[in-house]
Write a protein that holds these residues in place. Structure first.
Motif, PDB file in Angstrom:
ATOM      1  N   LEU A  18       0.821  -1.208   0.000  1.00  0.00           N
ATOM      2  CA  LEU A  18       0.000   0.000   0.000  1.00  0.00           C
ATOM      3  C   LEU A  18       0.859   1.264   0.000  1.00  0.00           C
ATOM      4  N   PHE A  19       2.137   1.110  -0.298  1.00  0.00           N
ATOM      5  CA  PHE A  19       3.050   2.249  -0.303  1.00  0.00           C
ATOM      6  C   PHE A  19       2.570   3.339  -1.257  1.00  0.00           C
ATOM      7  N   PHE A  20       2.664   4.588  -0.787  1.00  0.00           N
ATOM      8  CA  PHE A  20       2.342   5.751  -1.621  1.00  0.00           C
ATOM      9  C   PHE A  20       3.533   6.698  -1.560  1.00  0.00           C
ATOM     10  N   HIS A  21       3.914   7.242  -2.688  1.00  0.00           N
ATOM     11  CA  HIS A  21       5.175   7.985  -2.787  1.00  0.00           C
ATOM     12  C   HIS A  21       5.127   9.372  -2.166  1.00  0.00           C
ATOM     13  N   ALA A  22       3.973   9.844  -1.727  1.00  0.00           N
ATOM     14  CA  ALA A  22       3.851  11.210  -1.220  1.00  0.00           C
ATOM     15  C   ALA A  22       3.258  11.210   0.183  1.00  0.00           C
ATOM     16  N   THR A  23       3.567  12.257   0.927  1.00  0.00           N
ATOM     17  CA  THR A  23       2.918  12.533   2.209  1.00  0.00           C
ATOM     18  C   THR A  23       2.164  13.855   2.086  1.00  0.00           C
ATOM     19  N   ALA A  24       1.199  14.074   2.973  1.00  0.00           N
ATOM     20  CA  ALA A  24       0.393  15.284   2.887  1.00  0.00           C
ATOM     21  C   ALA A  24       1.234  16.543   3.076  1.00  0.00           C
ATOM     22  N   PHE A  25       2.295  16.429   3.876  1.00  0.00           N
ATOM     23  CA  PHE A  25       3.162  17.567   4.164  1.00  0.00           C
ATOM     24  C   PHE A  25       4.589  17.222   3.764  1.00  0.00           C
ATOM     25  N   GLN A  26       5.370  18.248   3.447  1.00  0.00           N
ATOM     26  CA  GLN A  26       6.709  18.036   2.920  1.00  0.00           C
ATOM     27  C   GLN A  26       7.772  18.663   3.813  1.00  0.00           C
ATOM     28  N   GLN A  27       9.016  18.229   3.582  1.00  0.00           N
ATOM     29  CA  GLN A  27      10.173  18.779   4.288  1.00  0.00           C
ATOM     30  C   GLN A  27      10.399  20.222   3.866  1.00  0.00           C
ATOM     31  N   SER A  28      11.300  20.889   4.573  1.00  0.00           N
ATOM     32  CA  SER A  28      11.628  22.283   4.248  1.00  0.00           C
ATOM     33  C   SER A  28      12.286  22.411   2.884  1.00  0.00           C
ATOM     34  N   GLY A  43      11.253  20.698   0.278  1.00  0.00           N
ATOM     35  CA  GLY A  43      10.240  20.323  -0.698  1.00  0.00           C
ATOM     36  C   GLY A  43      10.091  18.834  -0.926  1.00  0.00           C
ATOM     37  N   ARG A  44      11.005  18.018  -0.390  1.00  0.00           N
ATOM     38  CA  ARG A  44      10.900  16.574  -0.557  1.00  0.00           C
ATOM     39  C   ARG A  44       9.833  16.005   0.371  1.00  0.00           C
ATOM     40  N   GLU A  45       9.339  14.826   0.018  1.00  0.00           N
ATOM     41  CA  GLU A  45       8.377  14.153   0.881  1.00  0.00           C
ATOM     42  C   GLU A  45       9.054  13.746   2.190  1.00  0.00           C
ATOM     43  N   LEU A  46       8.272  13.518   3.220  1.00  0.00           N
ATOM     44  CA  LEU A  46       8.822  13.062   4.486  1.00  0.00           C
ATOM     45  C   LEU A  46       9.317  11.622   4.356  1.00  0.00           C
ATOM     46  N   SER A  47      10.198  11.236   5.239  1.00  0.00           N
ATOM     47  CA  SER A  47      10.720   9.871   5.262  1.00  0.00           C
ATOM     48  C   SER A  47      10.114   9.131   6.436  1.00  0.00           C
ATOM     49  N   ALA A  48       9.236   8.174   6.164  1.00  0.00           N
ATOM     50  CA  ALA A  48       8.615   7.395   7.229  1.00  0.00           C
ATOM     51  C   ALA A  48       9.632   6.546   7.968  1.00  0.00           C
ATOM     52  N   GLU A  49      10.692   6.146   7.284  1.00  0.00           N
ATOM     53  CA  GLU A  49      11.704   5.313   7.928  1.00  0.00           C
ATOM     54  C   GLU A  49      12.547   6.100   8.918  1.00  0.00           C
ATOM     55  N   ARG A  50      12.753   7.384   8.676  1.00  0.00           N
ATOM     56  CA  ARG A  50      13.646   8.166   9.532  1.00  0.00           C
ATOM     57  C   ARG A  50      12.922   9.092  10.501  1.00  0.00           C
ATOM     58  N   LEU A  51      11.755   9.579  10.134  1.00  0.00           N
ATOM     59  CA  LEU A  51      11.091  10.621  10.918  1.00  0.00           C
ATOM     60  C   LEU A  51       9.883  10.086  11.676  1.00  0.00           C
ATOM     61  N   PRO A  52       9.864  10.218  12.990  1.00  0.00           N
ATOM     62  CA  PRO A  52       8.646   9.893  13.732  1.00  0.00           C
ATOM     63  C   PRO A  52       7.552  10.924  13.426  1.00  0.00           C
ATOM     64  N   TYR A  53       6.508  10.468  12.785  1.00  0.00           N
ATOM     65  CA  TYR A  53       5.349  11.346  12.547  1.00  0.00           C
ATOM     66  C   TYR A  53       4.067  10.552  12.755  1.00  0.00           C
ATOM     67  N   ILE A  54       2.976  11.280  12.974  1.00  0.00           N
ATOM     68  CA  ILE A  54       1.669  10.641  13.099  1.00  0.00           C
ATOM     69  C   ILE A  54       0.806  11.042  11.921  1.00  0.00           C
ATOM     70  N   VAL A  55      -0.253  10.275  11.731  1.00  0.00           N
ATOM     71  CA  VAL A  55      -1.221  10.507  10.664  1.00  0.00           C
ATOM     72  C   VAL A  55      -2.520  10.971  11.311  1.00  0.00           C
ATOM     73  N   VAL A  56      -3.076  12.077  10.842  1.00  0.00           N
ATOM     74  CA  VAL A  56      -4.379  12.535  11.326  1.00  0.00           C
ATOM     75  C   VAL A  56      -5.422  12.251  10.257  1.00  0.00           C
TER      76      VAL A  56
END
Length: 250
Positions: free
Chosen positions: A123-133, A135-148
């Motif tokens: 179910l991998f998707f290449h984009a996240t709703a929000f991006q890094q400073s 402009g790249r997508e966030l890295s799920a492997e490196r960055l602890p983030y939550i999904v709302v």
């Protein structure tokens, strides 16, 4: 496995003010971690013998859970934790934060990495709703983030002060992790975080078979966001300050 990220909707829901109680969570006898700056000889952390393995920052899981024990439901309806599950999870509000208790499913979206790609996650998707400073997508492997949940008539996170980079205290058993709001999901599901967040909390992070049904409490602070969003150090510093402020409020 849950349906993956959905696009943001646009309509905010009206708040419900009925008081509710989040499902009970055991308040363990904790020996949490403290930043090294707080571990000086004679400091409260040193005197209590806290280890560095269970917590980020200076706020105990037990104190956050006690503060989050009851709240007012602010979502128009309730959420499911998984496709086909009963909708029984409200989003609640307290001064300075929104919160919910759910499970944790694994989000591996964003940058392609060794752990997160189409081979490891169907179910991998290449984009996240929000991006890094940058402009790249966030890295799920490196960055602890939550999904709302994506904005809907049920609940609109933006209407309640939650935005890209807002910091959440994610509590599992005796551990506290500070994570940023980094992605949005389906409008009817709740309880998801990145590969890195799960791994940091000691939860199996495999996007196919990982996650946990054990209670995970998400306390998302309304204060200033972490900047840049991709800096976990910034999230810890911001989150610790906001958590201490949250505990002081009536």
């Amino acid at each position: 496995m849950r349906t993956r990220t959905a696009a943001l909707a646009v309509t905010a829901g009206a708040a419900l003010l009925a008081p509710v109680t989040l499902p009970a969570v055991a308040l363990p006898q904790l020996r949490e971690a403290h930043p090294e700056s707080l571990m000086a000889k004679g400091s409260p952390a040193a005197r209590e013998g806290w280890s560095r393995s269970s917590m980020e920052g200076s706020v105990r899981a037990a104190d956050l859970l006690a503060k989050a024990g009851s709240c007012r439901q602010i979502s128009r309806g309730k959420y499911r934790t998984d496709d086909g599950a009963r909708a029984n999870i409200p989003v609640c509000g307290k001064r300075g934060a929104v919160l919910w208790k759910a499970d944790m499913d694994i989000d591996c979206d964003g940058q392609v990495s060794k752990a997160c790609n189409r081979r490891t996650d169907p179910l991998f998707f290449h984009a996240t709703a929000f991006q890094q400073s940058d402009g790249r997508e966030l890295s799920a492997e490196r960055l602890p983030y939550i999904v709302v949940p994506g904005a809907s008539r049920r609940w609109n996170h933006a209407a309640h002060g939650i935005k890209a980079g807002s910091v959440a205290a994610v509590i599992h058993r005796d551990k506290v992790l500070y994570a940023v709001v980094g992605d949005t999901g389906p409008t009817d599901l709740i309880g998801e975080a990145s590969y890195a967040a799960a791994k940091a909390l000691g939860i199996r992070a495999d996007p196919r078979t990982g996650g946990t049904d054990d209670g995970v409490t998400y306390v998302v602070f309304k204060g200033p966001a972490a900047s840049p969003i991709e800096s976990h150090r910034a999230a810890v510093a911001r989150g610790d300050a906001l958590a201490r402020q949250f505990l002081r409020q009536n």
